[in-house]
Enzyme design. Structure first.
Site, short mmCIF file in Angstrom:
data_model
loop_
_atom_site.label_atom_id
_atom_site.label_comp_id
_atom_site.label_asym_id
_atom_site.label_seq_id
_atom_site.Cartn_x
_atom_site.Cartn_y
_atom_site.Cartn_z
N PRO A 1 1.28 -4.38 8.92
CA PRO A 1 0.65 -3.08 9.16
C PRO A 1 -0.87 -3.20 9.31
O PRO A 1 -1.50 -4.10 8.73
CB PRO A 1 0.99 -2.28 7.90
CG PRO A 1 1.98 -3.11 7.15
CD PRO A 1 1.75 -4.52 7.56
N THR A 2 -1.44 -2.29 10.04
CA THR A 2 -2.89 -2.17 10.09
C THR A 2 -3.36 -1.43 8.84
O THR A 2 -2.60 -1.23 7.90
CB THR A 2 -3.32 -1.43 11.37
OG1 THR A 2 -4.74 -1.50 11.51
CG2 THR A 2 -2.86 0.02 11.38
N TYR B 1 -6.18 -12.84 -0.92
CA TYR B 1 -5.12 -11.89 -0.59
C TYR B 1 -4.45 -12.26 0.72
O TYR B 1 -3.21 -12.25 0.84
CB TYR B 1 -5.71 -10.48 -0.52
CG TYR B 1 -4.72 -9.40 -0.15
CD1 TYR B 1 -3.76 -8.98 -1.07
CD2 TYR B 1 -4.75 -8.80 1.09
CE1 TYR B 1 -2.86 -7.98 -0.75
CE2 TYR B 1 -3.85 -7.80 1.43
CZ TYR B 1 -2.91 -7.39 0.51
OH TYR B 1 -2.01 -6.40 0.84
N LEU C 1 7.52 -8.09 -11.63
CA LEU C 1 7.86 -8.88 -10.45
C LEU C 1 7.17 -10.24 -10.41
O LEU C 1 7.55 -11.10 -9.61
CB LEU C 1 7.53 -8.09 -9.17
CG LEU C 1 8.37 -6.84 -8.95
CD1 LEU C 1 7.85 -6.06 -7.76
CD2 LEU C 1 9.84 -7.19 -8.75
N LYS D 1 -0.50 -13.32 1.57
CA LYS D 1 0.33 -12.62 2.54
C LYS D 1 0.86 -13.57 3.62
O LYS D 1 2.01 -13.43 4.08
CB LYS D 1 -0.46 -11.47 3.18
CG LYS D 1 -0.66 -10.28 2.26
CD LYS D 1 0.69 -9.67 1.87
CE LYS D 1 0.57 -8.44 1.01
NZ LYS D 1 1.88 -7.88 0.65
N HIS E 1 -9.59 1.29 -0.58
CA HIS E 1 -9.98 0.92 0.77
C HIS E 1 -10.95 1.97 1.32
O HIS E 1 -11.18 3.01 0.71
CB HIS E 1 -8.76 0.81 1.67
CG HIS E 1 -7.92 -0.40 1.38
ND1 HIS E 1 -6.76 -0.34 0.63
CD2 HIS E 1 -8.07 -1.71 1.71
CE1 HIS E 1 -6.23 -1.55 0.54
NE2 HIS E 1 -7.01 -2.40 1.18
N GLY F 1 5.47 2.07 -0.49
CA GLY F 1 6.85 2.12 -0.97
C GLY F 1 7.39 3.52 -1.11
O GLY F 1 8.55 3.79 -0.77
N LEU G 1 6.30 -6.81 3.90
CA LEU G 1 5.12 -6.18 4.47
C LEU G 1 3.88 -6.99 4.16
O LEU G 1 3.56 -7.24 2.99
CB LEU G 1 4.94 -4.76 3.93
CG LEU G 1 5.89 -3.73 4.54
CD1 LEU G 1 7.09 -3.52 3.64
CD2 LEU G 1 5.19 -2.41 4.79
N HIS H 1 8.08 0.97 -5.10
CA HIS H 1 8.44 2.32 -4.64
C HIS H 1 7.48 3.40 -5.09
O HIS H 1 7.48 4.50 -4.54
CB HIS H 1 9.85 2.67 -5.12
CG HIS H 1 9.92 2.99 -6.58
ND1 HIS H 1 9.85 2.03 -7.56
CD2 HIS H 1 10.02 4.19 -7.23
CE1 HIS H 1 9.93 2.61 -8.75
NE2 HIS H 1 10.04 3.91 -8.58
N SER I 1 -0.30 -7.78 5.84
CA SER I 1 -1.55 -7.03 6.05
C SER I 1 -2.29 -7.65 7.23
O SER I 1 -2.20 -8.86 7.47
CB SER I 1 -2.42 -7.11 4.79
OG SER I 1 -3.74 -6.71 5.08
N SER I 2 -3.03 -6.82 7.95
CA SER I 2 -3.75 -7.32 9.12
C SER I 2 -4.85 -8.30 8.77
O SER I 2 -5.39 -8.98 9.65
CB SER I 2 -4.34 -6.15 9.92
OG SER I 2 -5.24 -5.40 9.12
N CYS I 3 -5.20 -8.42 7.48
CA CYS I 3 -6.23 -9.38 7.08
C CYS I 3 -5.74 -10.82 7.19
O CYS I 3 -6.50 -11.76 6.95
CB CYS I 3 -6.73 -9.10 5.68
SG CYS I 3 -5.52 -9.44 4.39
#
Length: 332
Positions: A160-161, A133, A38, A137, A176, A13, A102, A8, A104-106
Site C-alpha cells: 500500500p501507499t 522498518y 505475535l 517489510k 504519519h 486491519g 501487507l 484487526h 509498505s511503499s518505503c
C-alpha cells in the site's frame, strides 16, 4: 473460509474486517494484544494449532512516522520481523490456503524512478530514517515468495501507499504526516477561535496570529490512499488472484495506491481548507523531508481489475469527521 486478521484493531486491519463483514463474512478470527503476543513464536503456533484458519491477512505491524521510525529503530525491525515470520511460518505449518501480507511503499529505494514499479524492489539504497522498518517489510515479502517457491504456499504480498482514515494514529510523536497535520490544524483552529473570543471580549481586532508548524520544506511529493479503499483492494485480490498469478509473472507483490501524488504543501492547503484554519503555516526547514517523492505505479493493479474510488479531499473530510467524533481518546 475461516479468516484470521492479524492486527484487526488497527486502522488497516479494522477496515479490512469491516469490508469482509459487509460482504457477509461472519467466520472471522481475531485476538486482542493481551491475548496473543505475535512476537512470541510459541503463542502464535498454539493459536494456529487451535483455531486452524483457512485464510490469513497480515495487517499487524509496529508503525510510525519519520520521528518514530528513526527513534525506535531496534523496536521497528525486531517486532516487525518477529510478527511476520511467526505468522507466515505458522500459516505454512498448519495448512493455511491463502495468505496476504501487507507491506509498505518505503520498501523501495530512496531515489527510485517515479512512479515506482514492483520490479524496483532491492535495486538501490533505502531512505535511512525508516530503513529498519523497510528491511523488515522486505523480509516479509521474501518470506511469502520463498514459502511459495519451496512449499507452493499460496502466500503473496501487497504494497500500500501512504494510508489514512478511521482509527488512524493521531499522536503527534508517532503518527504519519496526514493524521499529524489534521490534528495540528484542528488544534490551531481551536486556539484561533479562543483568540477571537478573547479579542472580542475586550473590543480588540480579531487575532489571526495562531500558526501551524510543518516539518521540512513542503516540497516532497506523496501519494495517499483512504484506508477503506485499501480494504476493498485487499478483499478484491484475495477473492480474485493467487500467488501463482504473481510469481509466474516475475512479480513478488502488487502495489496498491491511487497513482496520483501531490506536494506536502498542497496537502497542507487541503487540510487547512477542510479544518477551516485561517492562520499562518510555517515550514521548519531544519527538519528532514524524507524521500523526495513516493508514487506507486499501479498499472498492474488496474490490469487486475481494481481502482480506487475515494478522492483525497473526500477522504480527508471523512478522516477529520472521525477524528472529531473520537478526539477524546487522543487526549488521554
Amino acid at each position: 473460509m475461516k479468516l484470521y486478521i492479524a492486527g484487526h484493531n488497527g486502522m488497516v486491519g479494522s477496515a479490512i474486517k469491516r469490508r469482509y463483514e459487509s460482504a457477509g463474512q461472519t467466520n472471522i478470527v481475531t485476538r486482542e494484544l493481551e491475548e496473543l503476543d505475535l512476537t512470541q513464536q510459541a503463542e502464535v503456533e498454539k493459536f494456529f494449532e487451535s483455531e486452524r484458519p483457512t485464510h490469513v491477512i497480515v495487517a499487524a505491524a509496529k508503525v510510525g512516522g519519520i520521528l518514530a521510525n528513526n527513534k525506535y529503530r531496534a523496536q521497528f525491525i525486531y517486532e516487525n520481523l518477529m510478527i511476520e515470520a511467526n505468522i507466515i511460518h505458522a500459516a505454512h505449518k498448519y495448512g493455511v490456503k491463502k495468505l496476504l501480507f501487507l507491506g509498505s511503499s518505503c520498501i523501495y529505494p530512496k531515489m527510485a524512478p517515479q512512479p515506482m514499479k514492483e520490479e524496483y524492489l532491492l535495486t538501490n539504497i533505502l531512505e535511512y530514517t525508516n530503513e529498519p522498518y523497510a528491511i523488515a517489510k522486505i523480509a516479509g515479502i521474501k518470506l511469502c515468495e520463498s514459502y511459495y517457491k519451496q512449499y507452493d504456499s499460496n502466500f503473496f504480498s501487497v504494497m500500500p501507499t501512504n494510508l489514512y482514515g478511521p482509527y488512524d494514529n493521531f499522536n503527534l510523536e508517532t503518527s504519519h504526516v496526514l493524521p499529524a497535520l489534521i490534528r495540528k490544524f484542528h488544534e490551531a483552529t481551536l486556539r484561533q477561535a479562543q483568540c477571537e473570543f478573547d479579542d472580542h471580549a475586550i473590543n480588540q481586532p480579531i487575532s489571526r496570529s495562531s500558526s501551524v508548524v510543518v516539518w521540512g520544506t513542503g516540497n516532497p511529493m506523496r501519494e495517499f490512499l483512504y484506508v477503506e479503499d485499501l480494504a476493498d483492494a485487499c478483499y478484491y485480490l484475495m477473492e480474485n488472484i493467487n500467488a501463482k498469478d504473481l510469481y509466474d509473472n516475475n512479480l513478488t507483490h502488487v502495489n496498491i495506491g491511487t497513482g496520483e501524488d501531490l506536494k506536502i504543501s498542497e496537502l497542507v492547503n487541503v487540510i487547512k481548507e477542510v479544518t477551516g484554519f485561517e492562520g499562518e503555516v510555517v515550514y521548519d526547514t531544519s527538519k528532514p523531508d524524507g524521500t523526495p517523492r513516493k508514487l506507486l505505479d499501479v498499472t498492474r493493479l488496474h490490469e487486475l481489475g481494481w481502482k480506487h474510488k475515494i478522492s483525497l479531499k473526500e477522504g480527508i473530510e471523512r478522516a477529520y469527521k472521525w477524528y472529531l467524533e473520537n478526539e477524546e481518546r487522543f487526549r488521554r
